[in-house]
Design an enzyme around this catalytic site. Structure first.
Site, mmCIF file in Angstrom:
data_model
loop_
_atom_site.group_PDB
_atom_site.id
_atom_site.type_symbol
_atom_site.label_atom_id
_atom_site.label_comp_id
_atom_site.label_asym_id
_atom_site.label_seq_id
_atom_site.Cartn_x
_atom_site.Cartn_y
_atom_site.Cartn_z
ATOM 1 C CG HIS A 306 -2.070 0.911 1.099
ATOM 2 N ND1 HIS A 306 -1.987 2.263 1.341
ATOM 3 C CD2 HIS A 306 -3.338 0.669 0.704
ATOM 4 C CE1 HIS A 306 -3.155 2.800 1.115
ATOM 5 N NE2 HIS A 306 -3.998 1.871 0.723
ATOM 6 C CG ASP A 363 -8.413 -4.311 -2.855
ATOM 7 O OD1 ASP A 363 -9.622 -4.100 -2.765
ATOM 8 O OD2 ASP A 363 -7.593 -3.449 -3.208
HETATM 9 N N1 ACO Z 1 4.113 -7.592 -4.802
HETATM 10 C C1 ACO Z 1 5.468 -7.590 -5.027
HETATM 11 N N2 ACO Z 1 6.241 -6.486 -4.858
HETATM 12 C C2 ACO Z 1 5.636 -5.349 -4.476
HETATM 13 C C3 ACO Z 1 4.249 -5.277 -4.240
HETATM 14 C C4 ACO Z 1 3.482 -6.459 -4.402
HETATM 15 N N3 ACO Z 1 2.167 -6.459 -4.191
HETATM 16 N N4 ACO Z 1 3.917 -4.023 -3.882
HETATM 17 C C5 ACO Z 1 5.051 -3.327 -3.900
HETATM 18 N N5 ACO Z 1 6.092 -4.124 -4.250
HETATM 19 C C6 ACO Z 1 7.523 -3.745 -4.308
HETATM 20 C C7 ACO Z 1 7.839 -2.964 -5.569
HETATM 21 O O1 ACO Z 1 8.236 -3.814 -6.620
HETATM 22 C C8 ACO Z 1 8.946 -2.070 -5.077
HETATM 23 O O2 ACO Z 1 10.114 -2.839 -5.002
HETATM 24 P P1 ACO Z 1 11.574 -2.145 -5.258
HETATM 25 O O3 ACO Z 1 11.762 -1.216 -4.089
HETATM 26 O O4 ACO Z 1 12.527 -3.281 -5.278
HETATM 27 O O5 ACO Z 1 11.469 -1.405 -6.557
HETATM 28 C C9 ACO Z 1 8.555 -1.739 -3.633
HETATM 29 O O6 ACO Z 1 7.758 -2.859 -3.208
HETATM 30 C C10 ACO Z 1 7.743 -0.460 -3.499
HETATM 31 O O7 ACO Z 1 6.629 -0.564 -4.380
HETATM 32 P P2 ACO Z 1 5.972 0.676 -5.142
HETATM 33 O O8 ACO Z 1 5.273 0.191 -6.351
HETATM 34 O O9 ACO Z 1 7.000 1.749 -5.304
HETATM 35 O O10 ACO Z 1 4.948 1.155 -4.042
HETATM 36 P P3 ACO Z 1 3.717 2.093 -4.308
HETATM 37 O O11 ACO Z 1 3.445 2.776 -3.034
HETATM 38 O O12 ACO Z 1 3.937 2.953 -5.513
HETATM 39 O O13 ACO Z 1 2.548 1.079 -4.710
HETATM 40 C C11 ACO Z 1 0.728 -0.388 -4.593
HETATM 41 C C12 ACO Z 1 1.544 0.692 -3.862
HETATM 42 C C13 ACO Z 1 0.300 0.136 -5.979
HETATM 43 C C14 ACO Z 1 -0.520 -0.664 -3.805
HETATM 44 C C15 ACO Z 1 1.589 -1.654 -4.721
HETATM 45 O O14 ACO Z 1 1.939 -2.134 -3.441
HETATM 46 C C16 ACO Z 1 0.898 -2.758 -5.527
HETATM 47 O O15 ACO Z 1 0.974 -2.756 -6.755
HETATM 48 N N6 ACO Z 1 0.182 -3.704 -4.834
HETATM 49 C C17 ACO Z 1 -0.546 -4.737 -5.537
HETATM 50 C C18 ACO Z 1 -1.854 -4.172 -6.057
HETATM 51 C C19 ACO Z 1 -2.850 -3.932 -4.945
HETATM 52 O O16 ACO Z 1 -3.060 -4.777 -4.098
HETATM 53 N N7 ACO Z 1 -3.501 -2.769 -5.016
HETATM 54 C C20 ACO Z 1 -4.517 -2.379 -4.043
HETATM 55 C C21 ACO Z 1 -4.040 -1.227 -3.222
HETATM 56 S S1 ACO Z 1 -5.192 -0.824 -1.954
HETATM 57 C C22 ACO Z 1 -6.410 0.027 -2.734
HETATM 58 O O17 ACO Z 1 -6.257 0.647 -3.727
HETATM 59 C C23 ACO Z 1 -7.688 -0.093 -2.133
#
Ligand code: ACO
Length: 429
Positions: A306, A363
């Site tokens: 998140h 979710d």
């Molecule tokens: N699985 C694997 N790796 C992940 C995940 C995940 N679910 N989420 C983040 N990471 C990793 C990224 O690859 C990144 O790694 P790095 O530092 O080696 O590059 C690091 O964690 C940070 O991730 P970001 O994408 O920069 O974090 P951001 O805050 O931009 O994204 C998000 C948050 C979009 C929710 C992300 O965690 C994600 O894509 N999760 C899966 C989708 C999801 O469940 N979305 C629902 C969110 S809640 C809502 O909207 C109600």
């Protein structure tokens, strides 16, 4: 010690005021940064940008705290009531018994759609994504209610808000009925908000749907847990559209589109897809987690991570408990719940997820609960929209009532070609 922040640029010193929120969060006010320094800030994804001051929802992502108008989210767990939370978010305080009665009556009175709106549903192919229909129909709805284009005062706004909160259920239910080729079921004024929605979704002309109290409570909880989450993608979209003084309906229709994406509301569908893949034996939980860690794979562990929470999302905790409790009551033994638990167990012990502070989000379990209740997967994000609507409305109203509100218009750093001449077509290589 000065409360100002000091910036040194090209040898010159500038001071900027620092604002502090109720809970001690601090922000450097850079509203006149460009005018004074010629510089802008660069913050893709706005992770460090406060777009507004808001009194609606507080989140402490480090500690896993979520509060609506100051009330901890856990306090809505015992007697979950989505309508009460909608009022709280929009009007800033818990409704008195009389306010609650009047608002409920407004919701009941507004449940029906103009009869000619039914023709709009017929125009969509059966396979149309319900989120597309929902957004289009909220915009269409505004054409049937031009009296809400300009809102004059709180009573007028309350009528518009009640109309939208009530009718979004009917639109959602009709979108589903159209997709499965079943007749539309009119709202029943004797039913409360959630049972009435399930009635429109599941009743048949020859058989009434019965809503068990446990199901009613679970849906109320799901909706209210989704009701607001401060400046998330869809709410920021609603605010951005609303900042141009677009009407409430148009702004919320845009919010639906933003919510549709798999990194936002669409994640609840993606979670189920992921669990199904594992269940069908296409990949093991261990291999899925391995793939999610591989940067080249583009796979993510859906329902994990998140932007704000760097700890357990309190909503995920609450929904995890509901899933454990509700499925046995409904007599559902869902292997996807076991797979979800397994994935959670693996991820929470894996340094990749631990180091990045990636925990289950809202979710992760909501889809399993909705599936047990019989809500089809393609309606999951629609359910999220129904839940999030009061938050969108609250933010739209807060913004419209803020003195000196400006149109939202970020800037950019241009990295394209330098000035270059147009070449006539027949002179191009
Ligand atoms: N699985 C694997 N790796 C992940 C995940 C995940 N679910 N989420 C983040 N990471 C990793 C990224 O690859 C990144 O790694 P790095 O530092 O080696 O590059 C690091 O964690 C940070 O991730 P970001 O994408 O920069 O974090 P951001 O805050 O931009 O994204 C998000 C948050 C979009 C929710 C992300 O965690 C994600 O894509 N999760 C899966 C989708 C999801 O469940 N979305 C629902 C969110 S809640 C809502 O909207 C109600």
């Amino acid at each position: 010690m000065s409360d100002d922040a000091i910036l040194i640029l090209d040898g010159q010193q500038y001071q900027f005021p620092v604002h502090e929120g109720t809970e001690g969060e601090r922000a450097i006010d850079i509203q006149d940064l460009r005018a004074r320094t010629g510089h802008i800030t660069l913050d893709p994804g706005y992770g460090n940008t406060g777009s507004c001051q808001s009194a609606i929802t507080f989140i402490d992502g480090e500690q896993g705290i979520l509060r609506y108008r100051g009330i901890p989210i856990e306090q809505f767990e015992q007697a979950p009531n989505f309508v009460e939370v909608a009022w709280l978010l929009i009007f800033g305080h818990l409704p008195s018994p009389e306010e609650y009665r009047l608002f409920s009556a407004q919701l009941t009175a507004n449940a029906n759609l103009d009869e000619s709106m039914k023709h709009h549903f017929e125009g969509f192919p059966r396979s149309a994504p319900p989120m597309a229909i929902l957004s289009a129909m909220i915009n269409a709805l505004s054409c049937f209610h031009p009296e809400y284009f300009e809102l004059e005062g709180e009573d007028h706004f309350r009528a518009a808000a009640a109309g939208l909160i009530s009718k979004i259920r009917t639109i959602a239910a009709y979108a589903y009925r159209h997709s499965v080729g079943q007749p539309y079921i009119y709202p029943d004024p004797s039913l409360r908000y959630v049972p009435n929605f399930l009635h429109m979704l599941f009743s048949q002309p020859y058989a009434e749907h019965e809503c068990a109290p446990e199901v009613r409570d679970a849906i109320n909880l799901i909706l209210l847990l989704h009701a607001d989450h401060e400046q998330n993608c869809s709410t920021s979209t609603v605010r951005m559209v609303g900042s141009s003084q677009a009407n409430l309906f148009a702004s919320c229709a845009a919010g639906v589109c933003a919510l549709w994406g798999p990194l936002h509301g669409g994640a609840n569908v993606a979670v189920l897809d992921m669990l199904e893949q594992i269940h069908k034996g296409r990949i093991s939980p261990e291999d899925y987690v391995r793939l999610a860690k591989d940067r080249d794979s583009k796979v993510r562990l859906m329902g994990f991570g998140h932007r704000v929470y760097k700890n357990f999302d309190p909503r995920a905790r609450m929904l995890g408990k509901v899933a454990e409790r509700l499925l046995p009551i409904l007599g559902v033994k869902d292997p996807l719940l076991d797979i979800a638990r397994k994935l959670e167990e693996i991820a929470l012990e894996d340094p990749y997820f631990v180091d990045r502070k990636l925990y289950p989000n809202v979710d992760f379990y909501s889809g399993i609960i909705m599936r047990a209740i019989g809500i089809p997967t393609n309606m999951f994000t629609v359910m999220f929209s129904i839940g999030r609507l009061p938050g969108w409305i609250a933010h739209w109203w807060e913004q419209s009532q803020t003195q000196g509100n400006k149109i939202a218009r970020p800037r950019q750093i241009y990295v394209g070609p330098e000035a270059t001449d147009h070449v006539p077509k027949d002179e191009r290589a």
